[in-house]
Write a protein that holds these residues in place. Structure first.
Motif, mmCIF file in Angstrom:
data_model
loop_
_atom_site.group_PDB
_atom_site.id
_atom_site.type_symbol
_atom_site.label_atom_id
_atom_site.label_comp_id
_atom_site.label_asym_id
_atom_site.label_seq_id
_atom_site.Cartn_x
_atom_site.Cartn_y
_atom_site.Cartn_z
ATOM 1 N N GLY A 267 38.791 34.683 16.050
ATOM 2 C CA GLY A 267 39.246 35.134 17.361
ATOM 3 C C GLY A 267 40.031 34.070 18.098
ATOM 4 N N PRO A 268 40.606 34.406 19.242
ATOM 5 C CA PRO A 268 41.424 33.454 20.012
ATOM 6 C C PRO A 268 40.654 32.249 20.539
ATOM 7 C CG PRO A 268 41.158 35.533 21.197
ATOM 8 C CD PRO A 268 40.676 35.761 19.811
ATOM 9 N N HIS A 269 39.325 32.307 20.512
ATOM 10 C CA HIS A 269 38.547 31.130 20.901
ATOM 11 C C HIS A 269 38.616 30.032 19.845
ATOM 12 C CE1 HIS A 269 35.839 33.492 18.400
ATOM 13 N NE2 HIS A 269 35.046 32.438 18.243
ATOM 14 N N LEU A 270 39.330 30.310 18.727
ATOM 15 C CA LEU A 270 39.512 29.324 17.670
ATOM 16 C C LEU A 270 40.991 29.000 17.423
ATOM 17 C CD1 LEU A 270 36.879 30.746 15.141
ATOM 18 C CD2 LEU A 270 36.626 28.736 16.616
ATOM 19 N N ASP A 271 41.868 29.562 18.232
ATOM 20 C CA ASP A 271 43.308 29.322 18.078
ATOM 21 C C ASP A 271 43.670 27.903 18.502
ATOM 22 O OD1 ASP A 271 43.465 31.893 17.221
ATOM 23 O OD2 ASP A 271 44.499 32.685 18.982
ATOM 24 N N ASP A 272 44.915 27.518 18.237
ATOM 25 C CA ASP A 272 45.355 26.157 18.553
ATOM 26 C C ASP A 272 46.807 26.177 19.013
ATOM 27 O OD1 ASP A 272 45.300 23.430 18.883
ATOM 28 O OD2 ASP A 272 44.994 22.939 16.781
ATOM 29 N N LEU A 273 47.218 25.076 19.618
ATOM 30 C CA LEU A 273 48.591 24.884 20.079
ATOM 31 C C LEU A 273 49.088 23.565 19.507
ATOM 32 C CD1 LEU A 273 50.942 25.793 21.956
ATOM 33 C CD2 LEU A 273 49.831 24.508 23.798
ATOM 34 N N GLN A 274 50.194 23.626 18.774
ATOM 35 C CA GLN A 274 50.733 22.431 18.136
ATOM 36 C C GLN A 274 52.058 22.032 18.772
ATOM 37 O OE1 GLN A 274 49.093 20.617 16.092
ATOM 38 N NE2 GLN A 274 47.409 22.013 15.649
ATOM 39 N N PHE A 275 52.344 20.715 18.729
ATOM 40 C CA PHE A 275 53.543 20.158 19.342
ATOM 41 C C PHE A 275 54.331 19.377 18.290
ATOM 42 C CE2 PHE A 275 50.126 20.485 22.368
ATOM 43 C CZ PHE A 275 50.706 21.042 23.492
ATOM 44 N N PHE A 276 55.654 19.551 18.325
ATOM 45 C CA PHE A 276 56.519 18.870 17.374
ATOM 46 C C PHE A 276 57.670 18.188 18.114
ATOM 47 C CE2 PHE A 276 54.388 22.242 15.163
ATOM 48 C CZ PHE A 276 54.078 21.714 13.913
ATOM 49 N N ILE A 277 57.933 16.930 17.771
ATOM 50 C CA ILE A 277 59.069 16.173 18.305
ATOM 51 C C ILE A 277 60.058 15.961 17.171
ATOM 52 C CG2 ILE A 277 59.845 13.986 19.285
ATOM 53 C CD1 ILE A 277 58.386 15.578 21.306
ATOM 54 N N ASN A 278 61.257 16.492 17.371
ATOM 55 C CA ASN A 278 62.307 16.401 16.340
ATOM 56 C C ASN A 278 61.783 16.833 14.973
ATOM 57 O OD1 ASN A 278 64.008 15.380 18.323
ATOM 58 N ND2 ASN A 278 63.628 13.252 17.782
ATOM 59 N N GLY A 279 60.970 17.895 14.991
ATOM 60 C CA GLY A 279 60.466 18.481 13.760
ATOM 61 C C GLY A 279 59.214 17.842 13.200
ATOM 62 N N LYS A 280 58.742 16.739 13.780
ATOM 63 C CA LYS A 280 57.546 16.053 13.285
ATOM 64 C C LYS A 280 56.364 16.334 14.214
ATOM 65 C CE LYS A 280 60.024 12.243 11.037
ATOM 66 N NZ LYS A 280 60.188 10.771 10.952
ATOM 67 N N GLU A 281 55.193 16.556 13.614
ATOM 68 C CA GLU A 281 54.017 16.895 14.413
ATOM 69 C C GLU A 281 53.609 15.714 15.287
ATOM 70 O OE1 GLU A 281 49.544 18.820 13.919
ATOM 71 O OE2 GLU A 281 50.828 18.546 12.160
ATOM 72 N N LEU A 282 53.564 15.963 16.593
ATOM 73 C CA LEU A 282 53.281 14.901 17.559
ATOM 74 C C LEU A 282 51.905 14.290 17.333
ATOM 75 C CD1 LEU A 282 54.316 13.455 20.168
ATOM 76 C CD2 LEU A 282 53.127 15.226 21.463
ATOM 77 N N ARG A 283 50.932 15.124 16.999
ATOM 78 C CA ARG A 283 49.554 14.651 16.820
ATOM 79 C C ARG A 283 49.455 13.580 15.743
ATOM 80 N NH1 ARG A 283 45.411 16.262 13.391
ATOM 81 N NH2 ARG A 283 46.768 17.847 12.513
ATOM 82 N N LEU A 284 50.267 13.722 14.699
ATOM 83 C CA LEU A 284 50.185 12.811 13.556
ATOM 84 C C LEU A 284 51.188 11.661 13.629
ATOM 85 C CD1 LEU A 284 49.803 15.429 10.674
ATOM 86 C CD2 LEU A 284 47.992 14.135 11.809
ATOM 87 N N TYR A 285 52.383 11.951 14.162
ATOM 88 C CA TYR A 285 53.465 10.980 14.048
ATOM 89 C C TYR A 285 54.025 10.493 15.386
ATOM 90 C CZ TYR A 285 53.396 12.955 9.342
ATOM 91 O OH TYR A 285 52.999 13.381 8.104
ATOM 92 N N GLY A 286 53.511 11.023 16.487
ATOM 93 C CA GLY A 286 54.062 10.655 17.786
ATOM 94 C C GLY A 286 53.685 9.246 18.217
ATOM 95 N N SER A 287 54.651 8.526 18.790
ATOM 96 C CA SER A 287 54.381 7.201 19.348
ATOM 97 C C SER A 287 53.722 7.361 20.714
ATOM 98 C CB SER A 287 55.679 6.423 19.497
ATOM 99 O OG SER A 287 56.521 7.032 20.470
ATOM 100 N N GLN A 288 53.213 6.254 21.256
ATOM 101 C CA GLN A 288 52.590 6.307 22.576
ATOM 102 C C GLN A 288 53.600 6.723 23.629
ATOM 103 O OE1 GLN A 288 49.422 6.048 22.722
ATOM 104 N NE2 GLN A 288 49.087 6.120 24.928
#
Length: 374
Positions: A267-288
């Motif tokens: 259900g939507p209580h398990l959904d997520d929102l992801q962010f990408f900077i220039n095509g790269k996932e912010l969570r993994l590759y974003g600088s400070q």
């Protein structure tokens, strides 16, 4: 939307505080742990009916029976008086709007505020709960209907989970699940459809702000991830009806698994929102620096979304974020706020973060009291 006056009584570390605000910029200066953030927290609480801490009673000053927040604000050029009493005993808090008692569900969206603090930088790398909360806050303020639908969905999840536990313990029949599956599928579809639409709008606004703040060097994109949607071949532009049928089939197929778990695994209580900077996932590759820029871009796009829905900008609350921005970004931010005539409350430890002359007021806070005003 403007707040003209704040009165606090026994709220956090303030025995009493009475402030008349500027319609533009309001700066609260002081050392850490003096109470600056508590002023912003009082407005945020008045807007959302919830605090960033775990219990409302923690908002009440030590050893006092209750706290009071009172605000004079205007919306669509109509003045309002809001009073919220937060007791420490078992009594429920009281919300009075223009002297009349109202329930939280009837008040959400009347006073809109957006709060930005250093904690928001952790949203991208924290659990999905924080990102869903971010969306829920935007949608609840923009649409009272969404708040009602989310309340209904959460209630249905709780009731279905209780039934699942009873079935697991042989205290109820699995046949009873079908009715709950139908109701939950309908509620889940409405929640998801609204979130998907909101992310589409937020995507455009946030990318515009990201490009402006980063001098056109960064493109920001947001993706709403529906939990396990890849299990079926969804049409490109699915709507509520498709989601209702899909959720119903999924809930029904998960009956056995959910009974073993004693909880709803979909259900939507398990959904997520992801962010990408220039095509790269912010969570993994974003600088400070990219995290800071994206967090600011999201908050500025959030106030634009609320302006589009309400017809006027919400109150902006900036808690100790000037120290997170370089001089150029601070200048761009203040110029934007003044040009758009957005009433803003800002906390900071140093006056040096601001230009010598600025439109608005400066308050100096020390040990839960107004020391002096400039």
């Amino acid at each position: 939307m403007k707040i003209s006056k704040i009165f606090l009584n026994d709220f956090r570390n303030f025995p009493e505080l009475d402030l008349n605000l500027s319609e533009t910029i309001n700066i609260f200066l002081g050392r850490n742990a003096q109470g600056k953030t508590n002023i912003l927290e009082s407005i945020n609480f008045a807007s959302l009916g919830t605090a960033r801490i775990s219990k409302d009673t923690e908002l009440v000053r030590w050893n006092q029976p209750a706290a009071l927040i009172r605000l004079n604000f205007s919306k669509a050029d109509v003045s309002h008086d809001l009073a919220i009493e937060i007791p420490t005993d078992r009594r429920r808090r009281r919300i009075l709007l223009d002297g009349n008692a109202v329930k939280l569900r009837d008040f959400i969206g009347k006073l809109n505020a957006v709060m930005f603090s250093p904690e928001d930088l952790f949203m991208f790398r924290n659990s999905p709960i924080t990102r869903r909360k971010f969306l829920n806050i935007i949608l609840a303020q923009a649409s009272p209907i969404y708040f009602s639908e989310l309340t209904t969905y959460n209630r249905l999840i709780e009731q279905r989970n209780n039934l699942l536990k009873k079935i697991r313990e042989k205290l109820a029949s699995p046949n009873n699940l079908e009715l709950w599956n139908e109701q939950l599928a309908d509620a889940a579809a409405k929640i998801t459809a609204r979130r998907v639409k909101a992310v589409e709008n937020l995507n455009v606004l946030a990318n515009e702000m990201q490009q402006e703040i980063s001098a056109q060097s960064e493109n920001l994109s947001l993706v709403y991830e529906i939990h396990n949607l890849n299990e079926v071949d969804a049409p490109q532009n699915f709507g509520v009806e498709y989601l209702q049928n899909w959720y119903h089939e999924i809930f029904k197929s998960r009956n056995f698994t959910d009974i073993k778990r004693g909880s709803t695994s979909f259900g939507p209580h398990l959904d997520d929102l992801q962010f990408f900077i220039n095509g790269k996932e912010l969570r993994l590759y974003g600088s400070q620096g990219q995290l800071r820029t994206t967090a600011l871009a999201l908050k500025l796009s959030e106030i634009k979304m609320l302006k589009n829905s309400a017809g006027e900008y919400p109150i902006l609350l900036l808690d100790d974020v000037m120290s997170e921005l370089d001089a150029e970004r601070r200048k761009k931010l203040l110029d934007f706020l003044l040009n758009q005539k957005i009433q803003t409350l800002i906390t900071a430890t140093e006056k040096a973060y601001f230009p010598e002359k600025i439109s608005g007021k400066i308050f100096n806070i020390e040990k839960g009291a107004l020391k002096f005003e400039e």
